[in-house]
Scaffold this motif. Structure first.
Motif, PDB file in Angstrom:
ATOM      1  N   SER A   1      29.094 -27.660  10.045  1.00 48.71           N
ATOM      2  CA  SER A   1      27.894 -27.379   9.257  1.00 48.71           C
ATOM      3  C   SER A   1      27.982 -26.078   8.466  1.00 48.71           C
ATOM      4  O   SER A   1      27.124 -25.803   7.626  1.00 48.71           O
ATOM      5  CB  SER A   1      26.661 -27.355  10.163  1.00 48.71           C
ATOM      6  N   GLU A   2      29.008 -25.281   8.708  1.00 47.06           N
ATOM      7  CA  GLU A   2      29.199 -24.024   7.984  1.00 47.06           C
ATOM      8  C   GLU A   2      30.283 -24.130   6.914  1.00 47.06           C
ATOM      9  O   GLU A   2      30.552 -23.151   6.202  1.00 47.06           O
ATOM     10  CB  GLU A   2      29.588 -22.910   8.965  1.00 47.06           C
ATOM     11  N   ALA A   3      30.887 -25.299   6.766  1.00 47.32           N
ATOM     12  CA  ALA A   3      32.061 -25.431   5.901  1.00 47.32           C
ATOM     13  C   ALA A   3      31.773 -25.053   4.453  1.00 47.32           C
ATOM     14  O   ALA A   3      32.534 -24.300   3.829  1.00 47.32           O
ATOM     15  CB  ALA A   3      32.605 -26.858   5.979  1.00 47.32           C
ATOM     16  N   SER A   4      30.693 -25.562   3.879  1.00 49.64           N
ATOM     17  CA  SER A   4      30.428 -25.284   2.465  1.00 49.64           C
ATOM     18  C   SER A   4      30.110 -23.810   2.244  1.00 49.64           C
ATOM     19  O   SER A   4      30.526 -23.223   1.236  1.00 49.64           O
ATOM     20  CB  SER A   4      29.283 -26.163   1.949  1.00 49.64           C
ATOM     21  N   ALA A   5      29.424 -23.178   3.176  1.00 55.37           N
ATOM     22  CA  ALA A   5      29.094 -21.750   3.031  1.00 55.37           C
ATOM     23  C   ALA A   5      30.355 -20.903   3.058  1.00 55.37           C
ATOM     24  O   ALA A   5      30.479 -19.935   2.301  1.00 55.37           O
ATOM     25  CB  ALA A   5      28.138 -21.317   4.131  1.00 55.37           C
ATOM     26  N   VAL A   6      31.316 -21.262   3.911  1.00 51.46           N
ATOM     27  CA  VAL A   6      32.567 -20.508   3.976  1.00 51.46           C
ATOM     28  C   VAL A   6      33.426 -20.796   2.753  1.00 51.46           C
ATOM     29  O   VAL A   6      34.020 -19.881   2.177  1.00 51.46           O
ATOM     30  CB  VAL A   6      33.335 -20.833   5.273  1.00 51.46           C
ATOM     31  N   ARG A   7      33.473 -22.037   2.343  1.00 50.92           N
ATOM     32  CA  ARG A   7      34.277 -22.406   1.173  1.00 50.92           C
ATOM     33  C   ARG A   7      33.815 -21.630  -0.061  1.00 50.92           C
ATOM     34  O   ARG A   7      34.623 -21.145  -0.847  1.00 50.92           O
ATOM     35  CB  ARG A   7      34.176 -23.916   0.933  1.00 50.92           C
ATOM     36  N   GLU A   8      32.498 -21.502  -0.220  1.00 56.13           N
ATOM     37  CA  GLU A   8      31.932 -20.764  -1.363  1.00 56.13           C
ATOM     38  C   GLU A   8      31.818 -19.267  -1.070  1.00 56.13           C
ATOM     39  O   GLU A   8      31.557 -18.478  -1.976  1.00 56.13           O
ATOM     40  CB  GLU A   8      30.527 -21.296  -1.666  1.00 56.13           C
ATOM     41  N   TRP A   9      32.024 -18.884   0.168  1.00 54.87           N
ATOM     42  CA  TRP A   9      31.748 -17.530   0.682  1.00 54.87           C
ATOM     43  C   TRP A   9      30.356 -17.082   0.240  1.00 54.87           C
ATOM     44  O   TRP A   9      30.143 -16.058  -0.385  1.00 54.87           O
ATOM     45  CB  TRP A   9      32.810 -16.521   0.252  1.00 54.87           C
ATOM     46  N   ASN A  10      29.395 -17.904   0.638  1.00 57.27           N
ATOM     47  CA  ASN A  10      27.999 -17.691   0.284  1.00 57.27           C
ATOM     48  C   ASN A  10      27.361 -16.794   1.342  1.00 57.27           C
ATOM     49  O   ASN A  10      26.926 -17.254   2.392  1.00 57.27           O
ATOM     50  CB  ASN A  10      27.278 -19.041   0.214  1.00 57.27           C
ATOM     51  N   GLU A  11      27.319 -15.488   1.076  1.00 59.92           N
ATOM     52  CA  GLU A  11      26.828 -14.552   2.076  1.00 59.92           C
ATOM     53  C   GLU A  11      25.321 -14.632   2.270  1.00 59.92           C
ATOM     54  O   GLU A  11      24.791 -14.069   3.222  1.00 59.92           O
ATOM     55  CB  GLU A  11      27.261 -13.130   1.715  1.00 59.92           C
ATOM     56  N   ALA A  12      24.633 -15.329   1.385  1.00 61.52           N
ATOM     57  CA  ALA A  12      23.208 -15.554   1.596  1.00 61.52           C
ATOM     58  C   ALA A  12      23.001 -16.601   2.695  1.00 61.52           C
ATOM     59  O   ALA A  12      22.008 -16.565   3.426  1.00 61.52           O
ATOM     60  CB  ALA A  12      22.536 -16.003   0.305  1.00 61.52           C
ATOM     61  N   ARG A  13      23.940 -17.537   2.795  1.00 56.13           N
ATOM     62  CA  ARG A  13      23.854 -18.567   3.842  1.00 56.13           C
ATOM     63  C   ARG A  13      24.551 -18.133   5.119  1.00 56.13           C
ATOM     64  O   ARG A  13      24.128 -18.517   6.214  1.00 56.13           O
ATOM     65  CB  ARG A  13      24.456 -19.881   3.338  1.00 56.13           C
ATOM     66  N   LEU A  14      25.628 -17.384   4.984  1.00 51.97           N
ATOM     67  CA  LEU A  14      26.256 -16.804   6.165  1.00 51.97           C
ATOM     68  C   LEU A  14      25.404 -15.624   6.631  1.00 51.97           C
ATOM     69  O   LEU A  14      24.555 -15.150   5.906  1.00 51.97           O
ATOM     70  CB  LEU A  14      27.681 -16.375   5.823  1.00 51.97           C
ATOM     71  N   SER A  15      25.639 -15.132   7.813  1.00 49.31           N
ATOM     72  CA  SER A  15      24.706 -14.166   8.399  1.00 49.31           C
ATOM     73  C   SER A  15      25.063 -12.713   8.133  1.00 49.31           C
ATOM     74  O   SER A  15      24.304 -11.824   8.504  1.00 49.31           O
ATOM     75  CB  SER A  15      24.644 -14.388   9.919  1.00 49.31           C
ATOM     76  N   PHE A  16      26.189 -12.445   7.483  1.00 47.05           N
ATOM     77  CA  PHE A  16      26.689 -11.070   7.416  1.00 47.05           C
ATOM     78  C   PHE A  16      25.749 -10.141   6.659  1.00 47.05           C
ATOM     79  O   PHE A  16      25.386  -9.072   7.145  1.00 47.05           O
ATOM     80  CB  PHE A  16      28.087 -11.041   6.789  1.00 47.05           C
ATOM     81  N   ARG A  17      25.349 -10.535   5.478  1.00 43.61           N
ATOM     82  CA  ARG A  17      24.478  -9.678   4.675  1.00 43.61           C
ATOM     83  C   ARG A  17      23.104  -9.537   5.332  1.00 43.61           C
ATOM     84  O   ARG A  17      22.507  -8.458   5.323  1.00 43.61           O
ATOM     85  CB  ARG A  17      24.341 -10.249   3.261  1.00 43.61           C
ATOM     86  N   ALA A  18      22.621 -10.614   5.926  1.00 43.46           N
ATOM     87  CA  ALA A  18      21.284 -10.596   6.529  1.00 43.46           C
ATOM     88  C   ALA A  18      21.194  -9.633   7.707  1.00 43.46           C
ATOM     89  O   ALA A  18      20.120  -9.102   8.002  1.00 43.46           O
ATOM     90  CB  ALA A  18      20.896 -11.999   6.987  1.00 43.46           C
ATOM     91  N   THR A  19      22.315  -9.403   8.387  1.00 45.41           N
ATOM     92  CA  THR A  19      22.313  -8.532   9.556  1.00 45.41           C
ATOM     93  C   THR A  19      22.809  -7.127   9.240  1.00 45.41           C
ATOM     94  O   THR A  19      22.855  -6.275  10.135  1.00 45.41           O
ATOM     95  CB  THR A  19      23.189  -9.132  10.670  1.00 45.41           C
ATOM     96  N   GLY A  20      23.200  -6.890   7.989  1.00 46.68           N
ATOM     97  CA  GLY A  20      23.740  -5.591   7.631  1.00 46.68           C
ATOM     98  C   GLY A  20      25.132  -5.357   8.180  1.00 46.68           C
ATOM     99  O   GLY A  20      25.568  -4.215   8.339  1.00 46.68           O
ATOM    100  N   GLN A  21      25.859  -6.450   8.464  1.00 48.49           N
ATOM    101  CA  GLN A  21      27.187  -6.356   9.060  1.00 48.49           C
ATOM    102  C   GLN A  21      28.253  -6.786   8.051  1.00 48.49           C
ATOM    103  O   GLN A  21      27.933  -7.240   6.952  1.00 48.49           O
ATOM    104  CB  GLN A  21      27.243  -7.207  10.335  1.00 48.49           C
ATOM    105  N   THR A  22      29.501  -6.637   8.405  1.00 50.41           N
ATOM    106  CA  THR A  22      30.595  -6.933   7.481  1.00 50.41           C
ATOM    107  C   THR A  22      31.531  -7.973   8.070  1.00 50.41           C
ATOM    108  O   THR A  22      31.668  -8.095   9.292  1.00 50.41           O
ATOM    109  CB  THR A  22      31.410  -5.663   7.159  1.00 50.41           C
ATOM    110  N   CYS A  23      32.182  -8.709   7.178  1.00 53.70           N
ATOM    111  CA  CYS A  23      33.205  -9.672   7.580  1.00 53.70           C
ATOM    112  C   CYS A  23      34.105  -9.921   6.376  1.00 53.70           C
ATOM    113  O   CYS A  23      33.622 -10.303   5.305  1.00 53.70           O
ATOM    114  CB  CYS A  23      32.580 -10.981   8.056  1.00 53.70           C
ATOM    115  N   GLU A  24      35.397  -9.694   6.550  1.00 57.05           N
ATOM    116  CA  GLU A  24      36.332  -9.949   5.460  1.00 57.05           C
ATOM    117  C   GLU A  24      36.469 -11.450   5.242  1.00 57.05           C
ATOM    118  O   GLU A  24      36.493 -12.233   6.200  1.00 57.05           O
ATOM    119  CB  GLU A  24      37.701  -9.339   5.796  1.00 57.05           C
ATOM    120  N   ARG A  25      36.568 -11.851   3.992  1.00 59.48           N
ATOM    121  CA  ARG A  25      36.615 -13.277   3.669  1.00 59.48           C
ATOM    122  C   ARG A  25      37.822 -13.955   4.323  1.00 59.48           C
ATOM    123  O   ARG A  25      38.928 -13.425   4.322  1.00 59.48           O
ATOM    124  CB  ARG A  25      36.668 -13.477   2.152  1.00 59.48           C
TER     125      ARG A  25
END
Length: 305
Positions: free
Chosen positions: A88-112
């Protein structure tokens, strides 16, 4: 010492990083969850020390919170490993959509990072010469998964069950359902024959019934007053960020609370924005008392650990 199969090794990590589970057999070397980005070199060193001359073949992510997948990129750069993520996370990772992934929302970082395949509830994996069933574990995260080995009665529970509770129920911060899902996951775990739980954080444990009792009690307590979940979430996110950056001004923390969606949502459930300065100051004072994780040094907040 808890007995685990010879093909399994648990790297118990501290704050910021999730535990990592290394499973090795003749066909494949696999790592379940990879820790936080700032700890990625340490994760690589742990894996390299354990595997000696063998490469890492496979990464399996139970979910894509930054403390569980932050080592993916460096591990992928170090070895040509395959990577399985929740479907269920495949499209968000493929696009690197940080609005859908949790990194930006939590103020945290993750290298693509990339992925080569996906897993979903009902899938079967062969890791460490053991058969693992993939189970859904929404609640803490809607996309989260667990791995269960019936033959060895081992559950890799991620953040669905710890020895003393479970992870923050993030969907509830945004008005989505999460408490009911967490309750259902605990119900599912209670039906399994489990000898050992390997949690996302903390040491593996065998007192499963007692852990479930504590978790059921906690979810009931949170459901009785959702502000309790919001308050816990805000504290957890504040401490996480301070442990990452080591120190921060109060004004910077206040700005981050307004910018990071999960922090903003949690604060909004507790107080109107005009009262956030007082809210945050009160939380910092709580976290700084009795040798807590934070300390106050003039206008700056400092991590103790």
């Amino acid at each position: 010492m808890i007995a685990l199969p010879a093909s399994m090794r648990v790297f118990e990590r501290g704050w910021l990083s999730s535990n990592n589970v290394l499973l090795v057999d003749d066909a494949c070397t696999a790592l379940v969850d990879t820790g936080y980005a700032t700890h990625a070199p340490q994760t690589v060193a742990l894996v390299r020390s354990a595997l000696k001359t063998r490469p890492l073949d496979l990464i399996v992510n139970t979910h894509l919170h930054s403390d569980h997948c932050g080592g993916n990129a460096l591990l992928q750069a170090t070895w040509p490993c395959r990577t399985l993520i929740p479907a269920s996370e495949a499209s968000a990772v493929r696009e690197w959509n940080e609005a859908r992934l949790s990194f930006r929302a939590t103020g945290q970082t993750c290298e693509r990072f990339g992925f080569t395949g996906t897993i979903a509830p009902g899938a079967q994996l062969r890791l460490g010469a053991l058969d693992w069933q993939v189970l859904g574990a929404p609640g803490h995260d809607p996309h989260s998964l667990m791995l269960y080995c019936a033959d060895e009665r081992i559950l890799i529970s991620a953040d669905a069950l710890w020895e003393n509770g479970f992870g923050v129920i993030f969907p509830e911060l945004e008005g989505e359902s999460g408490f009911a899902e967490q309750q259902a996951v605990l119900d599912t775990i209670s039906t399994l024959d489990v000898r050992v739980v390997i949690p996302g954080h903390g040491a593996p444990f065998t007192h499963v019934e007692q852990a479930l009792e504590r978790a059921f009690s906690r979810i009931a307590w949170l459901r009785a007053d959702p502000a309790r979940n919001a308050r816990n979430a805000l504290k957890v996110l504040i401490v996480f960020k301070l442990l990452e950056v080591r120190e921060m001004s109060f004004d910077a923390l206040l700005r981050m609370t307004g910018e990071a969606a999960a922090m903003r949502a949690a604060a909004s459930l507790l107080k109107p924005s005009s009262e956030w300065p007082a809210l945050l100051r009160g939380m910092i004072e709580e976290l700084a008392t009795h040798q807590g994780p934070l300390a106050v040094d003039g206008a700056r907040i400092v991590a103790r650990r």
